[in-house]
Scaffold this motif. Structure first.
Motif, mmCIF file in Angstrom:
data_model
loop_
_atom_site.group_PDB
_atom_site.id
_atom_site.type_symbol
_atom_site.label_atom_id
_atom_site.label_comp_id
_atom_site.label_asym_id
_atom_site.label_seq_id
_atom_site.Cartn_x
_atom_site.Cartn_y
_atom_site.Cartn_z
ATOM 1 N N PRO A 269 0.856 -1.185 0.000
ATOM 2 C CA PRO A 269 0.000 0.000 0.000
ATOM 3 C C PRO A 269 0.894 1.238 0.000
ATOM 4 O O PRO A 269 1.957 1.221 0.625
ATOM 5 C CB PRO A 269 -0.761 -0.108 1.320
ATOM 6 C CG PRO A 269 0.118 -0.948 2.196
ATOM 7 C CD PRO A 269 0.833 -1.890 1.268
ATOM 8 N N ILE B 215 -1.204 6.791 3.215
ATOM 9 C CA ILE B 215 -2.038 5.980 4.098
ATOM 10 C C ILE B 215 -2.430 6.821 5.319
ATOM 11 O O ILE B 215 -1.650 7.660 5.770
ATOM 12 C CB ILE B 215 -1.289 4.705 4.535
ATOM 13 C CG1 ILE B 215 -2.272 3.572 4.802
ATOM 14 C CG2 ILE B 215 -0.447 4.961 5.771
ATOM 15 C CD1 ILE B 215 -1.646 2.211 4.704
ATOM 16 N N ARG C 193 -7.469 2.057 4.849
ATOM 17 C CA ARG C 193 -6.912 1.656 3.559
ATOM 18 C C ARG C 193 -7.811 2.056 2.393
ATOM 19 O O ARG C 193 -7.500 1.771 1.245
ATOM 20 C CB ARG C 193 -6.714 0.132 3.518
ATOM 21 C CG ARG C 193 -5.489 -0.341 4.300
ATOM 22 C CD ARG C 193 -5.472 -1.869 4.352
ATOM 23 N NE ARG C 193 -4.312 -2.368 5.072
ATOM 24 C CZ ARG C 193 -3.149 -2.673 4.487
ATOM 25 N NH1 ARG C 193 -3.002 -2.508 3.188
ATOM 26 N NH2 ARG C 193 -2.134 -3.121 5.202
ATOM 27 N N ILE D 255 -6.498 3.625 -0.903
ATOM 28 C CA ILE D 255 -5.032 3.656 -0.911
ATOM 29 C C ILE D 255 -4.559 2.739 -2.037
ATOM 30 O O ILE D 255 -4.776 1.530 -1.993
ATOM 31 C CB ILE D 255 -4.457 3.163 0.426
ATOM 32 C CG1 ILE D 255 -4.916 4.040 1.587
ATOM 33 C CG2 ILE D 255 -2.932 3.130 0.358
ATOM 34 C CD1 ILE D 255 -4.479 5.474 1.492
ATOM 35 N N ALA E 134 -2.415 0.309 -4.386
ATOM 36 C CA ALA E 134 -1.331 -0.656 -4.174
ATOM 37 C C ALA E 134 -0.282 -0.402 -5.247
ATOM 38 O O ALA E 134 -0.606 -0.278 -6.423
ATOM 39 C CB ALA E 134 -1.862 -2.076 -4.278
ATOM 40 N N ASP F 124 5.938 -1.129 3.634
ATOM 41 C CA ASP F 124 4.903 -1.514 4.612
ATOM 42 C C ASP F 124 5.519 -2.361 5.736
ATOM 43 O O ASP F 124 5.379 -2.056 6.912
ATOM 44 C CB ASP F 124 3.707 -2.222 3.946
ATOM 45 C CG ASP F 124 4.099 -3.523 3.273
ATOM 46 O OD1 ASP F 124 5.300 -3.745 3.032
ATOM 47 O OD2 ASP F 124 3.187 -4.326 2.983
#
Ligand SMILES: Cc1cc2nc3c(=O)[nH]c(=O)nc-3n(C[C@H](O)[C@H](O)[C@H](O)COP(=O)(O)OP(=O)(O)OC[C@H]3O[C@@H](n4cnc5c(N)ncnc54)[C@H](O)[C@@H]3O)c2cc1C
Ligand SMILES: Cc1cc2nc3c(=O)[nH]c(=O)nc-3n(C[C@H](O)[C@H](O)[C@H](O)COP(=O)(O)OP(=O)(O)OC[C@H]3O[C@@H](n4cnc5c(N)ncnc54)[C@H](O)[C@@H]3O)c2cc1C
Ligand SMILES: Nc1ncnc2c1ncn2[C@@H]1O[C@H](COP(=O)(O)O)[C@@H](O)[C@H]1O
Lengths: 275, 432, 343
Positions: free
Chosen positions: A11, A16, A27, A30, A32, A125
């Motif tokens: 993400p 975020i 999320r 958001i 990817a 992440d």
């Protein structure tokens, strides 16, 4: 030379948001993206291929939609994509992740011997930087982390020379191949993908394996089960309580500040105390 | 590595381009769809009414899968005074169930889904790529040059669906530069608001939507309209006026939008709604008269690039889709005949002109110009209607008959009997 | 894990040294480790690998270590993943610590990741808070997650040792206790140079490039609020008068006003100067993460609600372009021992 790059879809943590009350991640919407560090790893692989010849494959462990990240790598110039996707992998920490990826790499190298493995310095992440070295250990090959430059590859002699970034400089280190490099962002600029790659990437379908398609897997080492670490609690970063606001006209504010600092930190200010 | 040759290259993954790519791919053609945005719809704006019929022709029962916001069960028309509003509209439950009538959509979501359908059908979508120019070889378009390294791609036909100020169309000399009175400039905002509150304010059930077209003070008397559309959990509010009008009145579209948002009749509907996106975009308003050259050797023009918008009813996406579909159908025939000459492709133009697109545009041929040239429609009659309504509904003991007399006479005060009657006749003529 | 959880006792700190110089973070970790060891009532041990490093043991005792494990061998002269891991993992398997802490430096992370895999145990990266739970006795290692927007506490319940890499400058070393001593345990490493697949050809120090931010006593940091590189020059001017070092927020770096080596925060350097000036910096969590442990934080920001004021010792709500020049003027007066005029 067969170069394998481990890549992950993440993400976009730049945008975020976290709900300060519930401490849960929002999320929604958001996007990817391909882990930025991994993009540099793929770019480096593509450049090595251009210079020394060979083939670039990418590998990811993730949910089906992570195919998008593999397509991004094809755009950058990867030749082939592999993906392992299975509920059994879910909830993996770095130890379980490196185990699963290692099993996939073993299978890939059976098909076509892998000479060099590249990973990003870290994911944005997970951001641990632990998966790469983990893979190297499991395969029992040297791991070269914080690589900021590949100086030379002697494919025939199975040797590679890289610059490894250190806090106050760098070291030039030589390693036997196969080996694993975890690369810094500064190693290259990801170039603007040429049109043929874009077209090829558009409907590229990677090879996708489930656990059952991997060989001699110890399921107890996968996913949540195989992860020694657990997340205890989540909380928002501690906020030191603020101090004193200096009121008044600019001159008064500045005056007070200088006075205070002289009272409390005179020696610093007078003696050219700075480094 | 050289790029292999495609049957069709479509420039622009909006409603027109995607409809074309989808139709061609379904027919088994080898299609490349090129979009400059990060993803289809990334930068695209529209007030948000998606018309059922034209999309249904491409994707039957699309409403079961497409990311539509709300089916529209009520359409309202407001004649806005400075401190008043005259409200008319229709609400019908027959519109609240399949096959529905119209829907509100958010383009960022919708375009992505729609392009996805084209990909399912086999079209290749390449995003984040700008087409710089058409590749022309002895009078025939043979492909496009993109901004990417090794970026030339070839095809039998190139379809320009690159939107209202189609640079590619201009390069080929199909367009001239748009004149200020040929385009409207629209500014709009998406305002986030929880679904329940939207439903309360607009008297809707869940999964029911409402559109409000606003005439009069919303545009401060400039020729144009404002609108208020309900999405799932956001509201689209916008205002579009002819560029020439803006220039005359020295207004920036955003000022106008701010004015609308703060209008006493509109404010309550958007109270506490959080601005999520702002966009300004051109709308072709020239209509029939400014439709450019539509086909050349190996090239066709669709959608806004062909100025196919009905300014009066703010229809565009539907015309875009139909034009894209018709273009693709012609390309299939051309492929069979292996003839991509202007002559062959011209049947697209014919079909388009015989379709509702050509017919409607011809019908409203003079509408915008009329309103443009006779501003009194906007800055006299609408205020009048408000005064009239106010007069009529105010209970002050005056008998209704006298009120009506008063209203009629006050109507003519404005412009005088004859002028007024001419105006009404003219309006009736262009709208009929 | 060899044997039972109960077999694992004591808290270890991996002591990082480069040519006989102990890394600051290692001493900080001895400080943190001391706290945990006392809470658990167990030994605190330093683990020292290298060549001709025995002499360093005394320093480690003074900074809180009860015991020092040493492997001293020419093969360990330069850090190498292979050799250091070999030796370190052997020590862990023989002496079974319950907790191992490493500095989150290039080599610290490198060693920790490799060791964690061999030991098949949990490793928490870039920890910024450490504690042991009173009931369970488990290590609670907390770290920023998801771009620093949130903190996560990571536990390792079933495996030993519990391991963590810890960021420099977030833990505090104890005041060294002169003459404090402890025991020493020496081990050998079996690995031979010919079994090693990596060779360090040369080590290059980039003193020029490296900004000594982490050692500066005064830092003047500027942010996006300074508008452009001309505005940012104010930081340099103030720094010159104060003999300070210049730092920057990420946005200032990305704007190209200053080189990225000057970036302070989560993805930059962490600093703990005596005085930190934050000029035109909003105080986003990621920036604050890198400077909140400064002794004095002085914030100059036009927006009274800027979060930087939450961490500031002294805050001035005002326009940097009026305030900073006045500061420069005043401080230069002070330096010249001149008269101060208070507004
Ligand atoms: C404020 C506003 C409200 C509207 N409301 C409605 C409404 O309610 N209902 C309705 O039906 N219509 C409405 N319209 C009209 C409608 O939006 C357009 O008619 C419709 O989007 C036209 O579709 P298109 O595919 O022709 O063009 P677009 O939707 O503009 O698509 C063009 C595409 O081409 C891409 N592109 C352009 N140049 C290049 C290039 N060189 N290389 C690669 N890609 C390129 C663009 O990124 C874009 O994705 C509205 C318009 C506006 C501005
Ligand atoms: C994963 C991740 C990692 C990151 N890592 C870092 C990091 O390591 N370091 C870092 O710094 N950031 C980092 N960031 C970025 C961080 O989130 C903020 O975006 C950044 O710190 C903002 O920089 P800034 O305060 O200079 O700019 P802004 O946030 O734009 O703040 C500018 C400030 O200047 C003030 N101002 C404006 N004009 C004046 C004036 N005339 N006088 C005085 N004040 C004025 C404004 O009120 C405002 O508060 C990271 C972000 C992410 C997502
Ligand atoms: N799920 C995954 N699939 C493939 N590669 C991964 C995965 N997770 C991490 N990696 C690789 O390991 C590197 C370090 O990741 P991390 O340890 O999560 O910071 C990343 O840059 C990737 O190259």
């Amino acid at each position: 030379m067969h170069i394998l790059v481990c890549i992950k879809q993440v993400p976009d943590t730049k945008i975020i948001k976290v709900d300060p009350k519930t401490n849960t991640l929002d999320r929604r919407g958001i996007p990817a993206i391909l882990n930025p560090y991994d993009a540099h790893a793929v770019e480096e692989a593509v450049r090595l291929k251009a210079q020394y010849g060979g083939k670039v494959s990418v590998l990811t462990m993730g949910p089906p939609q992570a195919v998008a990240a593999i397509r991004k790598c094809i755009q950058i110039g990867a030749d082939a994509g592999y993906m392992i996707s299975d509920r059994a992998f879910a909830g993996a920490d770095t130890l379980a992740t490196s185990y699963a990826l290692t099993k996939a790499i073993e299978k890939i190298s059976k098909q076509e011997h892998v000479d060099v493995i590249l990973t990003g310095k870290m994911t944005i992440d997970g951001d641990t930087g632990q998966v790469g070295p983990g893979i190297a250990r499991r395969l029992d090959i040297p791991a070269l982390t914080f690589v900021r430059k590949v100086e030379a590859v002697n494919a025939s002699g199975n040797e590679i020379v890289v610059e490894r970034k250190l806090p106050d400089g760098y070291e030039v280190i030589q390693s036997a191949m196969p080996c694993l490099l975890a690369v810094e962002k500064e190693i290259n600029e990801v170039s603007y993908s040429p049109m043929p790659n874009m077209i090829r990437a558009a409907n590229y379908e990677p090879e996708i394996w489930t656990v059952d398609q991997l060989n001699d897997v110890d399921r107890s080492k996968l996913g949540l089960k195989g992860s020694p670490t657990v997340v205890g609690k989540m909380f928002s970063p501690p906020k030191p309580e603020g101090g004193k606001q200096l009121e008044g006209t600019p001159d008064q504010q500045v005056g007070q500040l200088v006075e205070l600092l002289l009272k409390e930190k005179k020696e610093l200010i007078i003696s050219k105390g700075g480094a | 590595m050289a790029n292999h040759k495609f049957d069709v290259i479509v420039v622009g993954a909006g409603p027109a381009g995607t409809a074309c790519a989808l139709t061609a791919a379904k027919a088994g053609l080898d299609v490349l769809l090129i979009e400059r945005g990060e993803y289809p719809g990334a930068k695209n704006v529209m007030g948000g009414v998606l018309y059922r019929k034209q999309l249904e022709e491409l994707v039957p029962e699309f409403w079961n899968e497409a990311p539509v916001e709300r089916p529209i069960v009520e359409q309202r028309f407001w004649m806005l005074g400075e401190e008043s509003l005259f409200d008319m509209g229709y609400k019908g439950m027959e519109w609240s169930q399949a096959p529905y009538n119209n829907f509100t959509v958010l383009r960022a979501k919708f375009d992505q889904w729609f392009a996805g359908k084209a990909m399912e059908a086999g079209a290749i979508l390449v995003t984040e790529t700008v087409v710089k120019e058409c590749l022309v070889e002895n009078g025939k378009v043979i492909g496009v040059r993109t901004d990417r390294p090794d970026g030339d791609v070839y095809a039998d036909v190139v379809v320009l669906a690159d939107g209202v100020n189609s640079l590619l169309g201009k390069q080929l000399g199909f367009h001239k530069e748009l004149k200020p009175e040929e385009v409207a400039l629209a500014a709009m905002e998406v305002l986030d608001l929880p679904a329940e509150r939207i439903e309360d304010r607009f008297r809707l059930e869940p999964n029911q939507g409402c559109t409000v077209e606003i005439f009069g003070d919303g545009t401060k008397g400039i020729v144009g309209t404002a609108f208020l559309y309900t999405n799932k959990d956001s509201i689209n509010i916008g205002v579009g006026t002819t560029l020439s009008g803006l220039i005359k009145s020295r207004m920036r579209p955003y000022d106008l939008l701010e004015y609308v948002k703060n209008h006493s009749m509109i404010r309550p509907y958007i109270k506490d709604a959080k601005p999520a996106e702002y966009a300004a975009h051109l709308i072709p308003e020239g209509g029939y008269n400014s439709i450019p050259k539509l086909v050349g050797n190996g090239v066709m023009v669709c959608g806004d690039a062909a100025q196919l918008v009905n300014g009066i009813h703010r229809e565009g996406s539907n015309m875009a889709m139909t034009s894209g579909r018709l273009a693709a159908e012609t390309i299939c025939l051309a492929k069979q005949a292996n003839d991509f000459s202007e002559n062959m492709l011209d049947s697209y133009r014919k079909n388009l002109m015989n379709s509702f697109v050509g017919r409607d545009l011809e019908k409203y041929k003079n509408a915008t110009h009329t309103f443009e040239n006779y501003p009194q429609y906007f800055n006299e009659y609408i205020p009048f209607v408000n005064r009239a309504a106010s007069e009529f509904f105010t209970v002050d003991g005056t008998p209704k008959r006298d009120k009506q007399k008063k209203i009629m006479s006050s109507m003519f005060e404005g412009r005088g009997k004859w002028a007024t009657i001419q105006d009404l006749y003219r309006a009736w003529k262009v709208m009929k | 894990m060899i044997g039972e959880i109960e077999d694992y006792k004591g808290i270890w700190v991996y002591i990082e040294q480069n040519d006989q110089e102990i890394a600051g973070v290692s001493l900080e970790l001895l400080g943190a480790g001391r706290r945990l060891a006392d809470k658990r009532g167990v030994e605190l041990c330093g683990v020292l690998l290298g060549h001709e490093v025995k002499s360093l043991a005394t320093t480690l005792y003074e900074y809180g270590a009860d015991k020092v494990y040493i492997i001293d061998d020419p093969i360990l002269k330069n850090y190498r993943s292979e050799t250091y891991r070999e030796g370190f993992v052997k020590l862990v398997n023989t002496y079974k610590p319950e907790i191992v802490l490493y500095g989150a430096t290039s080599n610290g992370k490198d060693l920790a990741s490799a060791a964690a895999t061999d030991l098949e145990t949990g490793l928490t990266a870039d920890t910024t808070m450490l504690d042991v739970n009173d009931e369970t006795g488990l290590l609670e290692a907390s770290r920023p997650a998801f771009g620093g927007n949130i903190m996560a506490t990571i536990l390792c319940k079933k495996q030993r040792p519990q391991m963590a890499t810890v960021r420099a400058k977030v833990m505090k070393a104890i005041e060294p206790i002169k003459g404090r001593t402890g025991s020493i345990v020496e081990e050998k490493i079996s690995m031979k140079e010919e079994d090693v697949r990596t060779k360090v050809l040369k080590v290059v120090k980039e003193v020029g490039k490296k900004v000594k931010l982490d050692e500066a006593h005064i830092i003047v940091a500027g942010g996006k609020g300074l508008k452009d590189d001309k505005g940012f020059a104010l930081c340099h001017q103030l720094a010159d008068v104060l003999g300070a070092t210049v730092g920057a927020s990420r946005d200032a770096v990305e704007a190209g006003w200053i080189d990225h080596h000057h970036q302070i925060g989560q993805t930059g350097v962490t600093v703990t100067p005596k005085i930190y000036f934050a000029i035109g910096i909003s105080g986003a969590v990621q920036h604050v993460a890198g400077m909140q442990n400064s002794e004095y934080i002085i914030a100059i920001n036009i927006d009274p609600n800027a979060p930087i004021f939450d961490v500031a010792t002294y805050g001035i709500v005002g326009d940097a372009f009026t305030i900073v020049p006045k500061l420069i003027e005043q401080f230069s007066k002070v330096k010249q021992g001149g008269e101060l005029m208070y507004g």
